[in-house]
Design an enzyme around this catalytic site. Structure first.
Site, PDB file in Angstrom:
ATOM      1  N   SER A   1      15.056 -50.053  -5.466  1.00 57.46           N
ATOM      2  CA  SER A   1      16.069 -51.078  -5.195  1.00 57.46           C
ATOM      3  C   SER A   1      15.582 -52.387  -5.787  1.00 57.46           C
ATOM      4  O   SER A   1      14.375 -52.606  -5.937  1.00 57.46           O
ATOM      5  CB  SER A   1      16.225 -51.244  -3.682  1.00 57.46           C
ATOM      6  OG  SER A   1      16.884 -52.466  -3.376  1.00 57.46           O
TER       7      SER A   1
ATOM      8  N   ILE B   1      25.641 -52.040  -4.860  1.00 57.55           N
ATOM      9  CA  ILE B   1      26.470 -51.049  -5.561  1.00 57.55           C
ATOM     10  C   ILE B   1      27.532 -50.559  -4.582  1.00 57.55           C
ATOM     11  O   ILE B   1      27.271 -50.458  -3.376  1.00 57.55           O
ATOM     12  CB  ILE B   1      25.595 -49.852  -6.044  1.00 57.55           C
ATOM     13  CG1 ILE B   1      24.374 -50.337  -6.861  1.00 57.55           C
ATOM     14  CG2 ILE B   1      26.429 -48.843  -6.844  1.00 57.55           C
ATOM     15  CD1 ILE B   1      24.675 -51.006  -8.188  1.00 57.55           C
TER      16      ILE B   1
ATOM     17  N   TYR C   1      12.829 -51.086   5.202  1.00 62.54           N
ATOM     18  CA  TYR C   1      13.506 -50.704   3.952  1.00 62.54           C
ATOM     19  C   TYR C   1      12.826 -51.361   2.751  1.00 62.54           C
ATOM     20  O   TYR C   1      12.530 -50.698   1.743  1.00 62.54           O
ATOM     21  CB  TYR C   1      14.977 -51.126   4.039  1.00 62.54           C
ATOM     22  CG  TYR C   1      15.793 -50.805   2.804  1.00 62.54           C
ATOM     23  CD1 TYR C   1      16.274 -49.523   2.580  1.00 62.54           C
ATOM     24  CD2 TYR C   1      16.103 -51.795   1.875  1.00 62.54           C
ATOM     25  CE1 TYR C   1      17.047 -49.232   1.456  1.00 62.54           C
ATOM     26  CE2 TYR C   1      16.873 -51.512   0.750  1.00 62.54           C
ATOM     27  CZ  TYR C   1      17.337 -50.229   0.549  1.00 62.54           C
ATOM     28  OH  TYR C   1      18.087 -49.952  -0.564  1.00 62.54           O
TER      29      TYR C   1
ATOM     30  N   SER D   1       9.609 -49.764   2.087  1.00 60.96           N
ATOM     31  CA  SER D   1       9.764 -48.426   1.496  1.00 60.96           C
ATOM     32  C   SER D   1      10.112 -48.517   0.012  1.00 60.96           C
ATOM     33  O   SER D   1       9.611 -47.736  -0.803  1.00 60.96           O
ATOM     34  CB  SER D   1      10.842 -47.637   2.251  1.00 60.96           C
ATOM     35  OG  SER D   1      12.142 -48.108   1.947  1.00 60.96           O
TER      36      SER D   1
ATOM     37  N   VAL E   1      15.157 -34.192   3.072  1.00 64.97           N
ATOM     38  CA  VAL E   1      13.980 -34.467   2.220  1.00 64.97           C
ATOM     39  C   VAL E   1      12.767 -34.928   3.019  1.00 64.97           C
ATOM     40  O   VAL E   1      11.630 -34.806   2.559  1.00 64.97           O
ATOM     41  CB  VAL E   1      14.273 -35.516   1.111  1.00 64.97           C
ATOM     42  CG1 VAL E   1      15.277 -34.990   0.109  1.00 64.97           C
ATOM     43  CG2 VAL E   1      14.678 -36.864   1.673  1.00 64.97           C
TER      44      VAL E   1
ATOM     45  N   ASN F   1      16.808 -39.634  -5.275  1.00 63.47           N
ATOM     46  CA  ASN F   1      17.786 -40.678  -4.959  1.00 63.47           C
ATOM     47  C   ASN F   1      17.976 -40.885  -3.454  1.00 63.47           C
ATOM     48  O   ASN F   1      18.349 -41.974  -3.027  1.00 63.47           O
ATOM     49  CB  ASN F   1      19.121 -40.307  -5.625  1.00 63.47           C
ATOM     50  CG  ASN F   1      20.283 -41.021  -5.002  1.00 63.47           C
ATOM     51  OD1 ASN F   1      20.534 -42.198  -5.286  1.00 63.47           O
ATOM     52  ND2 ASN F   1      20.979 -40.352  -4.091  1.00 63.47           N
TER      53      ASN F   1
HETATM   54  C1  BMA Z   1      20.143 -52.719  -1.854  1.00 60.55           C
HETATM   55  C2  BMA Z   1      20.748 -52.619  -0.483  1.00 60.55           C
HETATM   56  C3  BMA Z   1      22.060 -53.314  -0.503  1.00 60.55           C
HETATM   57  C4  BMA Z   1      21.898 -54.727  -0.990  1.00 60.55           C
HETATM   58  C5  BMA Z   1      21.156 -54.759  -2.308  1.00 60.55           C
HETATM   59  C6  BMA Z   1      20.896 -56.167  -2.827  1.00 60.55           C
HETATM   60  O1  BMA Z   1      18.939 -52.036  -1.864  1.00 60.55           O
HETATM   61  O2  BMA Z   1      19.914 -53.251   0.442  1.00 60.55           O
HETATM   62  O3  BMA Z   1      22.597 -53.300   0.796  1.00 60.55           O
HETATM   63  O4  BMA Z   1      23.154 -55.328  -1.160  1.00 60.55           O
HETATM   64  O5  BMA Z   1      19.956 -54.061  -2.200  1.00 60.55           O
HETATM   65  O6  BMA Z   1      20.183 -56.924  -1.923  1.00 60.55           O
END
Ligand code: BMA
Length: 258
Positions: free
Chosen positions: A134, A179, A147, A150, A56, A82
């Site tokens: 997230s 998850i 991360y 992002s 992607v 996703n």
């Molecule tokens: C997600 C990831 C997981 C983490 C969760 C909660 O996006 O970073 O590794 O456990 O968030 O922090």
């Protein structure tokens, strides 16, 4: 069962494992026509799903793959962005290559795929996009600068798509916490090494931090994605829906009444 997902063409990125796999299977159970794109085609393929090899983050690869999908399937009705990766470092330890890798997959990937799906959605005067962000677009963990950035960016892009293409195309984000996926397993291995017992213990420990007392299942995220893609959520657009077992509402400081 939703009655309006049947026969829809659904494109899922990162559909080979984890949350993406559960989303693909969830749509297949609704009798949708599911197309999964990922960098690696899984070994345990499902014959209800058509798999394409595609990165992607690579604009040209995405352009060609979506052209092929549209000529094969005629249209794309629902897009689930996703695909995502996580690597761990604070800002000064984040090399340019790590920064680019994460931003290119998690953010530019959504730009690439959505952009090439947009003409057919506009032509159809309808479409539905669900982005997997997230809980880290809200509360964050240490040492995940690129991360975290992002996943915040995904929310901005979700809102922009929702506003620019309403009312014909809806776009929402889901915000999962921990998850049970290869991504989280990899994080556990980084913390405790490659020892099954210690990995399970770490994952249980993480689970207990969520008010629900456990980590989530990929299917629980998939269920929310299906709802957002269905007509049952017809007045929801630009929204960020937590699928976090209550993690984001919990203050870390306890009171005497606890
Ligand atoms: C997600 C990831 C997981 C983490 C969760 C909660 O996006 O970073 O590794 O456990 O968030 O922090």
């Amino acid at each position: 069962m939703y009655n309006d997902l049947k026969g829809k063409n659904v494109l899922v990125t990162g559909g080979s494992k984890g949350i993406g796999r559960a989303i693909s299977l969830g749509f297949a159970d609704e009798d949708a026509r599911v197309i999964s794109i990922s960098r690696n085609i899984p070994e345990d393929t499902d014959n209800r799903i058509t798999y394409y090899n595609c990165d992607v983050s690579n604009n040209n690869d995405v352009k060609n793959t979506i052209e092929n999908i549209i000529s094969e399937f005629g249209s794309i009705n629902i897009l689930v962005n996703n695909a995502g990766i996580e690597e761990y470092a604070s800002l000064d330890k984040t090399g340019e290559d790590m920064w680019d890798r994460i931003m290119d997959t998690n953010v530019k990937g959504i730009y690439n795929v959505s952009k090439y799906c947009m003409p057919v959605m506009l032509k159809n005067h309808s479409g539905n996009i669900v982005n997997v962000s997230s809980v880290q677009a809200d509360i964050i963990t240490k040492n995940a600068a690129a991360y975290v950035t992002s996943k915040h960016a995904v929310i901005g892009l979700t809102k922009s798509i929702a506003l620019d293409y309403a009312p014909e195309i809806r776009c929402n984000a889901v915000l999962p916490a921990t998850i049970d996926t290869p991504l989280v397993r990899k994080a556990a291995i980084l913390e405790v090494g490659n020892n099954e017992e210690k990995i399970s213990q770490k994952i249980r420990e993480w689970g207990l931090q969520h008010p629900m007392g456990r980590i989530g299942k990929p299917e629980e995220v998939a269920n929310t994605v299906l709802f957002l893609a269905s007509g049952q959520s017809s007045f929801i657009t630009g929204a960020s829906i937590m699928v976090d077992g209550g993690l984001s509402i919990k203050a870390p400081i306890s009171t005497p009444r606890n």
